[in-house]
Write a protein that holds these residues in place. Structure first.
Motif, PDB file in Angstrom:
ATOM      1  N   MET A 136       0.840  -1.186   0.000  1.00  0.00           N
ATOM      2  CA  MET A 136       0.000   0.000   0.000  1.00  0.00           C
ATOM      3  C   MET A 136       0.884   1.248   0.000  1.00  0.00           C
ATOM      4  SD  MET A 136      -3.125  -0.664   2.674  1.00  0.00           S
ATOM      5  CE  MET A 136      -2.173  -1.317   4.021  1.00  0.00           C
ATOM      6  N   ASP A 137       0.427   2.283  -0.664  1.00  0.00           N
ATOM      7  CA  ASP A 137       1.162   3.541  -0.631  1.00  0.00           C
ATOM      8  C   ASP A 137       0.853   4.272   0.679  1.00  0.00           C
ATOM      9  OD1 ASP A 137      -1.455   4.194  -1.258  1.00  0.00           O
ATOM     10  OD2 ASP A 137      -0.899   5.853  -2.563  1.00  0.00           O
ATOM     11  N   SER A 138       1.523   5.387   0.919  1.00  0.00           N
ATOM     12  CA  SER A 138       1.393   6.069   2.205  1.00  0.00           C
ATOM     13  C   SER A 138       0.003   6.655   2.429  1.00  0.00           C
ATOM     14  CB  SER A 138       2.456   7.151   2.348  1.00  0.00           C
ATOM     15  OG  SER A 138       2.290   8.149   1.380  1.00  0.00           O
ATOM     16  N   LYS A 139      -0.641   7.157   1.377  1.00  0.00           N
ATOM     17  CA  LYS A 139      -1.972   7.738   1.543  1.00  0.00           C
ATOM     18  C   LYS A 139      -2.993   6.659   1.898  1.00  0.00           C
ATOM     19  CE  LYS A 139      -5.332  10.823  -0.531  1.00  0.00           C
ATOM     20  NZ  LYS A 139      -5.640  11.713  -1.632  1.00  0.00           N
ATOM     21  N   THR A 140      -2.944   5.533   1.228  1.00  0.00           N
ATOM     22  CA  THR A 140      -3.853   4.426   1.535  1.00  0.00           C
ATOM     23  C   THR A 140      -3.598   3.899   2.938  1.00  0.00           C
ATOM     24  OG1 THR A 140      -3.839   3.828  -0.804  1.00  0.00           O
ATOM     25  CG2 THR A 140      -4.662   2.177   0.742  1.00  0.00           C
ATOM     26  N   THR A 141      -2.339   3.778   3.320  1.00  0.00           N
ATOM     27  CA  THR A 141      -1.983   3.328   4.662  1.00  0.00           C
ATOM     28  C   THR A 141      -2.546   4.281   5.703  1.00  0.00           C
ATOM     29  OG1 THR A 141       0.049   2.354   3.814  1.00  0.00           O
ATOM     30  CG2 THR A 141      -0.065   2.735   6.174  1.00  0.00           C
ATOM     31  N   ASP A 168       2.946   1.314   4.045  1.00  0.00           N
ATOM     32  CA  ASP A 168       4.152   2.126   3.965  1.00  0.00           C
ATOM     33  C   ASP A 168       4.339   2.828   5.301  1.00  0.00           C
ATOM     34  OD1 ASP A 168       6.259   3.750   3.285  1.00  0.00           O
ATOM     35  OD2 ASP A 168       5.084   5.098   2.037  1.00  0.00           O
ATOM     36  N   GLY A 191       6.270   6.394   5.271  1.00  0.00           N
ATOM     37  CA  GLY A 191       5.545   7.473   4.614  1.00  0.00           C
ATOM     38  C   GLY A 191       4.315   7.925   5.376  1.00  0.00           C
TER      39      GLY A 191
END
Length: 88
Positions: A1-6, A25, A28
């Protein structure tokens, strides 16, 4: 998962927080992971009758504020609980 989704997943439930810590992430999204952890731990005090219920409502509002902040990609601290750092 990217930082925004996390960041977004961390605020949703306890399970989301655990998933975000394990599979997301972590570097992030450290700010939002920390805030979500503090909010959910503070929310445990909501089990106390009467006063705790008000505290639980406050924690729920903080979680919604944090979720909106994560959706917008901002790092805004929530009131009272935002300055507490549990994750390094």
């Amino acid at each position: 998962m990217d930082s925004k989704t996390t960041s977004i997943v961390a605020y949703i439930t306890w399970i989301g927080l655990v998933i975000a810590l394990v599979a997301g992430d972590r570097e992030g999204a450290k700010f939002h992971l920390n805030q979500a952890l503090v909010i959910w731990l503070a929310g445990l005090l909501g089990a106390i009758p009467c006063i705790g219920w008000l505290w639980g409502i406050f924690c729920f509002i903080c979680a919604v504020m944090g979720l909106i902040s994560a959706i917008n990609g901002e790092e805004k601290e929530v009131p009272l609980l935002g300055r507490i750092k549990l994750l390094k």
